[in-house]
Design a protein around this motif. Structure first.
Motif, PDB file in Angstrom:
ATOM      1  N   GLU A 107       0.813  -1.210   0.000  1.00 47.31           N
ATOM      2  CA  GLU A 107       0.000   0.000   0.000  1.00 47.31           C
ATOM      3  C   GLU A 107       0.850   1.264   0.000  1.00 47.31           C
ATOM      4  OE1 GLU A 107      -3.267   0.155  -0.356  1.00 47.31           O
ATOM      5  OE2 GLU A 107      -3.370  -2.010  -0.510  1.00 47.31           O
ATOM      6  N   GLY A 108       2.147   1.147  -0.212  1.00 46.91           N
ATOM      7  CA  GLY A 108       3.023   2.314  -0.198  1.00 46.91           C
ATOM      8  C   GLY A 108       4.219   2.101  -1.099  1.00 46.91           C
ATOM      9  N   GLU A 109       5.412   2.285  -0.529  1.00 48.40           N
ATOM     10  CA  GLU A 109       6.650   2.176  -1.294  1.00 48.40           C
ATOM     11  C   GLU A 109       7.041   0.716  -1.539  1.00 48.40           C
ATOM     12  OE1 GLU A 109       7.861   4.562  -2.720  1.00 48.40           O
ATOM     13  OE2 GLU A 109       8.220   6.340  -1.498  1.00 48.40           O
ATOM     14  N   PHE A 110       7.833   0.501  -2.601  1.00 47.77           N
ATOM     15  CA  PHE A 110       8.461  -0.809  -2.804  1.00 47.77           C
ATOM     16  C   PHE A 110       9.826  -0.823  -2.127  1.00 47.77           C
ATOM     17  CE2 PHE A 110      10.883  -4.066  -4.969  1.00 47.77           C
ATOM     18  CZ  PHE A 110       9.984  -5.109  -5.022  1.00 47.77           C
ATOM     19  N   HIS A 111      10.680   0.144  -2.463  1.00 49.21           N
ATOM     20  CA  HIS A 111      11.925   0.359  -1.727  1.00 49.21           C
ATOM     21  C   HIS A 111      11.698   1.524  -0.763  1.00 49.21           C
ATOM     22  CE1 HIS A 111      13.873  -2.268  -4.574  1.00 49.21           C
ATOM     23  NE2 HIS A 111      13.643  -1.446  -5.577  1.00 49.21           N
ATOM     24  N   PRO A 112      12.240   1.485   0.437  1.00 50.71           N
ATOM     25  CA  PRO A 112      12.031   2.596   1.372  1.00 50.71           C
ATOM     26  C   PRO A 112      12.434   3.946   0.775  1.00 50.71           C
ATOM     27  CG  PRO A 112      13.061   0.744   2.497  1.00 50.71           C
ATOM     28  CD  PRO A 112      13.047   0.413   1.033  1.00 50.71           C
ATOM     29  N   TRP A 113      11.515   4.887   0.849  1.00 47.34           N
ATOM     30  CA  TRP A 113      11.733   6.282   0.445  1.00 47.34           C
ATOM     31  C   TRP A 113      11.981   6.440  -1.059  1.00 47.34           C
ATOM     32  CZ3 TRP A 113      13.704  10.684   3.805  1.00 47.34           C
ATOM     33  CH2 TRP A 113      13.201  10.575   5.114  1.00 47.34           C
ATOM     34  N   GLN A 114      11.600   5.459  -1.845  1.00 46.29           N
ATOM     35  CA  GLN A 114      11.873   5.527  -3.285  1.00 46.29           C
ATOM     36  C   GLN A 114      11.238   6.764  -3.928  1.00 46.29           C
ATOM     37  OE1 GLN A 114       9.775   2.744  -5.937  1.00 46.29           O
ATOM     38  NE2 GLN A 114      11.786   2.147  -6.716  1.00 46.29           N
TER      39      GLN A 114
END
Length: 560
Positions: A107-114
């Motif tokens: 429900e958000g990023e795939f890689h952190p902070w991408q």
């Protein structure tokens, strides 16, 4: 290869090493300059190609897809809205009502902070507000401190964005699993992963990018600059392999010889793991050139032969890929060309700034941004229309295959539902085997879903995050009521779904007419929506105690 370099990811055969050294020597002896005219035309072609597909990509309802639009085409305008405003629908709020985005989560990023990294890379001012959230994307990023990973190789995007969004480190920690780390701790994890970790996350290029930029911009991390320079030089040396590949393509094309196993071209591509797919060549070159431009902006030394190799690779690809572009399945492989467009437009800005004797500024990063509402026409005689087959010859280049589309019967169900859907309850996304339905006021992890099983189709209610787990028993209690509403269908509670959060399934038998399935989903919504809406309005998304998401397997050059 010499074994005294700081970092190098490949073991080359004697023949590959000779090609590598010979190409490097040519770049030193015969400097290559960037053809700015063909580079600008290539960027414009990719802007027009994306204009044809941007609405469809946005319909996939995926933050990684949105982030990659921003990466390749900037904070672009479409329908009088900017891409940055698209982040709003992925924002959650914690118990204190602070906005944040889930990291390493469906429900958000795939890689952190991408996406935060790509917004910064697009030259967007960190304080720019998101209208419906009421705060800046900087604050949303800085509230997103639960990274939901334990592997340091995943930290590249975050470190890059953090260098611009928090150059004066806060005391608040970041969380990798259950481990609380300050920024120095993140850097130590990243350096260790660069030395010893796998070769994932875009060939570690983003990890190098983050280390270089954080060491240059974040107070207290100056001691990491030396290893960052070493990692950078190893990454940029890959340009000599890419250059040797393109030289071999040119030589085989001139001679008419095939690019078969046993040739140097085949061997080099095998080492780089790019096969003969044109998309992969643009993707790899895009990442490395992008890294060079951002590292130069952060003050790192880039050798003349590396600048020359960048120009050589970009010039050759800018001659090659436009002939193939009309035949690319662009909606599926846009991120490959997006990274390439970001790279060549950044290279243009670096060349401009170097010629003017000044550093690259944030405003320069934003200059590549597209206005899809008012896109200038292509030059006369330049077209993206498909004429005849793609110009492949003896497998010197091939295009990635078109992924299979959705089952026609399932697409008919979606079309029938779409015609009758209420406002704010339209089907979201363009995935081949499912569509989500749910109003913006609900947590995204609570939704209705049409799910195609191949013959059967489910009209379902899913719980897919820790925030909505508390609804499990209330949703389960609806099973009997839904079964009474649909006496001829299988209705069941699946307690194993999404880490035992659960789902309610209403299944339709094979050969059920599409209009009947669509009407069934509408009836399920009619039966359950008032109760679910009341429950959803009281939910908040916790910042911590979120289970770790396991990294999915991916093709070598597919990311995000």
């Amino acid at each position: 290869m010499t074994d005294d370099r700081f970092w190098w990811p490949f073991e080359l055969s004697p023949r590959e090493e000779r090609a590598f050294l010979a190409f490097r020597e040519r770049m030193r002896r015969e400097p290559c300059t960037l053809d700015t005219r063909s580079t600008q035309l290539a960027a414009d072609l990719l802007a027009h190609a994306m204009a044809r597909h941007v609405a469809d990509v946005l319909e996939r309802d995926s933050l990684p897809h949105l982030g990659h639009i921003i990466n390749g085409w900037g904070n672009a305008r479409l329908g009088k809205r900017t891409m940055l405003e698209g982040l709003e629908r992925f924002v959650h709020r914690d118990e204190a009502r602070r906005p944040f985005i889930l990291q390493r989560d469906v429900e958000g990023e795939f890689h952190p902070w991408q996406s935060f990294a790509y917004v910064v890379m697009a030259g967007v001012e960190p304080g720019l507000p998101l209208p419906t959230v009421g705060t800046s994307f900087r604050e949303i990023a800085l509230n997103s401190r639960q990274l939901n990973v334990t592997d340091g190789i995943e930290l590249g995007h975050q470190l890059y964005a953090l260098a611009y969004l928090e150059p004066e480190p806060r005391q608040a920690p970041f969380f990798m699993g259950q481990q609380a780390l300050d920024v120095r701790g993140l850097m130590e994890q990243a350096v260790d992963a660069h030395h010893h970790g796998g070769f994932q996350v875009c060939r570690k290029v983003h990890l190098t990018e983050g280390l270089c930029t954080a060491a240059a911009r974040i107070r207290g991390l100056e001691s990491f600059r030396e290893p960052a320079q070493g990692f950078l030089e190893g990454q940029l040396d890959i340009l000599f392999l890419l250059g040797a590949v393109l030289e071999q393509v040119e030589a085989l094309s001139a001679s008419g010889a095939p690019a078969e196993p046993g040739t140097l071209l085949h061997e080099l591509r095998d080492t780089l793991i790019i096969d003969n797919l044109l998309e992969n060549h643009c993707y790899y070159a895009g990442h490395v050139i992008e890294l060079a431009g951002l590292a130069h902006m952060a003050g790192y030394a880039i050798s003349p032969e590396h600048w020359s190799a960048m120009a050589f690779v970009a010039n050759r690809l800018n001659q090659i890929f436009p002939r193939y572009l009309p035949h690319v399945t662009f909606e599926e492989y846009f991120l490959h060309f997006g990274h390439y467009r970001r790279a060549i437009t950044l290279l243009l800005e670096v060349e401009r700034a170097r010629a003017e004797g000044r550093p690259v500024a944030l405003a320069d990063l934003a200059r590549f941004t597209v206005d899809f509402d008012h896109l200038p026409a292509l030059p006369e005689g330049v077209s993206l229309e498909r004429v005849g087959p793609p110009p492949a010859q003896d497998a010197l280049f091939c295009l990635a295959p078109t992924p299979p589309g959705g089952r026609p019967g399932f697409e008919q169900i979606v079309a029938h539902y779409t015609r009758q859907a209420r406002p704010l309850l339209e089907a979201r996304g363009r995935f081949n085997h499912f569509r989500r339905v749910g109003p913006p006021s609900w947590p995204r992890a609570l939704h209705y879903e049409l799910l195609d099983y191949g013959e059967q189709v489910g009209a379902e209610i899913h719980l897919e995050s820790e925030a909505v787990r508390p609804l499990s028993e209330r949703l389960r209690a609806l099973t009997e009521r839904v079964a009474r509403r649909f006496p001829g269908n299988t209705v069941e509670w699946d307690s194993d779904w999404s880490r035992q959060r659960g789902r309610l399934r209403l299944l339709f038998a094979p050969q059920t007419p599409p209009e009947t399935v669509a009407a069934g989903l509408q009836a399920l919504i009619d039966e359950t929506y008032p109760e679910l809406d009341a429950l959803a309005s009281n939910l908040v998304v916790p910042l911590s105690e979120r289970p770790l998401v396991t990294s999915p397997s991916r093709p070598a050059l597919s990311s995000h």
